[in-house]
Scaffold this motif. Structure first.
Motif, short mmCIF file in Angstrom:
data_model
loop_
_atom_site.label_atom_id
_atom_site.label_comp_id
_atom_site.label_asym_id
_atom_site.label_seq_id
_atom_site.Cartn_x
_atom_site.Cartn_y
_atom_site.Cartn_z
N ASN A 110 0.84 -1.20 0.00
CA ASN A 110 0.00 0.00 0.00
C ASN A 110 0.88 1.25 0.00
N PRO A 111 0.87 2.03 -1.09
CA PRO A 111 1.74 3.21 -1.20
C PRO A 111 1.52 4.22 -0.08
N ALA A 112 0.27 4.37 0.37
CA ALA A 112 -0.03 5.33 1.43
C ALA A 112 0.63 4.91 2.74
N HIS A 113 0.62 3.63 3.04
CA HIS A 113 1.25 3.12 4.25
C HIS A 113 2.76 3.33 4.19
N GLU A 114 3.35 3.00 3.04
CA GLU A 114 4.79 3.15 2.87
C GLU A 114 5.21 4.62 2.96
N GLU A 115 4.38 5.49 2.42
CA GLU A 115 4.67 6.93 2.47
C GLU A 115 4.68 7.45 3.91
N MET A 116 3.72 6.98 4.70
CA MET A 116 3.68 7.39 6.10
C MET A 116 4.92 6.92 6.85
N LEU A 117 5.33 5.69 6.58
CA LEU A 117 6.50 5.13 7.27
C LEU A 117 7.77 5.90 6.89
N MET A 118 7.92 6.20 5.59
CA MET A 118 9.09 6.97 5.15
C MET A 118 9.09 8.37 5.75
N LYS A 119 7.91 8.94 5.86
CA LYS A 119 7.79 10.28 6.45
C LYS A 119 8.19 10.26 7.91
N LEU A 120 7.84 9.17 8.61
CA LEU A 120 8.22 9.04 10.01
C LEU A 120 9.74 9.06 10.15
N PRO A 148 9.95 -2.49 9.99
CA PRO A 148 8.98 -2.05 11.00
C PRO A 148 7.60 -2.68 10.86
N LYS A 149 7.32 -3.22 9.68
CA LYS A 149 6.00 -3.81 9.44
C LYS A 149 5.61 -4.79 10.54
N THR A 150 6.55 -5.60 10.97
CA THR A 150 6.24 -6.64 11.96
C THR A 150 5.88 -6.05 13.33
N ARG A 153 1.90 -5.10 14.20
CA ARG A 153 0.87 -6.14 14.24
C ARG A 153 -0.18 -5.89 15.30
N GLY A 154 0.23 -5.54 16.51
CA GLY A 154 -0.73 -5.39 17.60
C GLY A 154 -1.69 -4.23 17.46
N MET A 155 -1.18 -3.08 17.03
CA MET A 155 -1.99 -1.87 16.96
C MET A 155 -2.30 -1.43 15.53
N GLY A 156 -1.85 -2.20 14.55
CA GLY A 156 -2.16 -1.87 13.16
C GLY A 156 -1.69 -0.47 12.79
N LEU A 157 -2.46 0.17 11.91
CA LEU A 157 -2.09 1.52 11.44
C LEU A 157 -2.21 2.57 12.53
N LEU A 158 -2.94 2.26 13.59
CA LEU A 158 -3.12 3.23 14.67
C LEU A 158 -1.77 3.61 15.28
N GLY A 159 -0.89 2.62 15.46
CA GLY A 159 0.42 2.89 16.02
C GLY A 159 1.23 3.81 15.12
N LEU A 164 3.59 9.13 13.86
CA LEU A 164 3.81 10.18 12.87
C LEU A 164 3.23 11.50 13.34
N TYR A 165 2.07 11.47 13.98
CA TYR A 165 1.48 12.70 14.51
C TYR A 165 2.41 13.32 15.55
N PHE A 166 2.94 12.49 16.42
CA PHE A 166 3.87 12.96 17.46
C PHE A 166 5.09 13.62 16.82
N ALA A 167 5.65 12.95 15.80
CA ALA A 167 6.86 13.46 15.14
C ALA A 167 6.59 14.75 14.36
N GLU A 168 5.39 14.88 13.81
CA GLU A 168 5.08 16.06 12.99
C GLU A 168 4.57 17.24 13.81
N HIS A 169 3.72 16.99 14.77
CA HIS A 169 3.02 18.06 15.47
C HIS A 169 3.59 18.41 16.84
N ASP A 170 4.44 17.54 17.36
CA ASP A 170 5.12 17.85 18.63
C ASP A 170 6.59 17.46 18.45
#
Length: 306
Positions: A110-120, A148-150, A153-159, A164-170
């Protein structure tokens, strides 16, 4: 019911009126309104807490009509009830939204998932290009292995969303917590240098893994209803995903401080420290006036503007 009838006869006000007039905006009022609606034997009042946000205004009109309350002589009541009901149905919808993110697995294709991870990575390691998608460098920001994909598993995309929100906004806080977390339990620097850097107690934990674990803690607070106190105090209308993510940022920062205070011997004490931290947060949330991260409070935002 008999007592309620007597009180209404004596005061000339129904229970909903008494709650709104005797309690300030926020959790203290909304929790009592929610309890009153749930415990009512009238179907309209019971179902009010499950309406769609777009139906809140009509629902309030129906309640006013049922209770024979004149909106012209009681204009503030309708406004107050609407604010409370928006918070109640908003919280319910937030639980659904967060659960959906938690259940969505991270997908490399999923390109959107990969983009978020790279942004992190770029937010946390702006001066260190990533050598490849699969790399030992991920351990630098606290993941367990090369991919990091593995770890999601427990929290899915929520984690991932929370990190990413923490890294971007704080960002300043996130970078400081990451930096501190990389400090080893034992350092070769002198005591004077250690004190100068304010590392009087060792840190030594995995930033990303702890972030996913604190996401689980925030999630459990949300679905159990414990977070209602906080969200009803900081969200003047509908609690949103942003409010949840701000709460996560607060919990990350506070857990970091708590970890330092506890001064554990090593990461093997993580569960003990986390459990103790969880209990402390739960105790704080029992105070109906509590706002974990008081960016603003409901009572300061003039709910009449609704």
């Amino acid at each position: 019911r008999g007592l309620k009838f007597v009180i209404r006869k004596l005061t000339g006000r129904c229970e909903l009126q008494r709650i709104c007039y005797n309690n300030k905006p926020g959790a203290r009022r909304t929790l009592k309104i929610e309890s009153s609606l749930k415990c009512s034997k009238h179907e309209l009042l019971q179902s009010a807490i499950n309406v769609h946000p777009d139906s809140v205004e009509k629902t309030i009109d129906d309640i006013m009509s049922l209770k024979k309350i004149n909106p012209d002589t009681n204009p503030q009541l309708g406004i107050s009830l609407q604010a409370c009901l928006l918070q109640i149905v908003g919280y319910r919808n937030l639980v659904v939204e967060v659960e959906k993110l938690r259940r969505e697995p991270y997908a490399c294709e999923n390109p959107a998932h990969e983009e978020m991870l790279m942004k992190l990575w770029k937010e946390l390691r702006p001066d260190s290009p990533l050598s490849g998608r699969i790399s030992k460098q991920w351990c630098e920001i606290g993941f367990q292995g090369n991919d990091p994909k593995t770890d999601f598993r427990g929290m899915g995309l929520l984690g991932l969303h929370n990190l990413l929100y923490f890294a971007e906004h704080d960002k300043a806080t996130a970078l400081q917590v990451l930096h501190d977390s990389l400090q080893p339990k034992h350092s070769k620097m002198s005591r004077a240098d250690w004190d100068k850097k304010k590392f009087d107690k060792a840190i030594g934990y995995s930033f990303a893994i702890v972030g996913i674990n604190i996401t689980d803690l925030a999630y459990s607070l949300l679905v159990s209803g414990a977070l209602k106190t906080h969200l009803y105090n900081v969200a003047p209308e509908i609690p949103s995903l942003v409010h949840f993510q701000q709460t996560f940022c607060y919990l990350m920062q506070e857990f970091h401080r708590f970890w330092i205070e506890e001064d554990p011997r090593d990461i093997m004490e993580f569960n003990r420290v986390r459990t103790k931290f969880h209990k402390r947060v739960l105790k704080q949330l029992k105070n109906p006036d509590m706002a974990l991260c008081p960016h603003f409070t409901a009572s300061d935002l003039h709910l009449v503007n609704l």
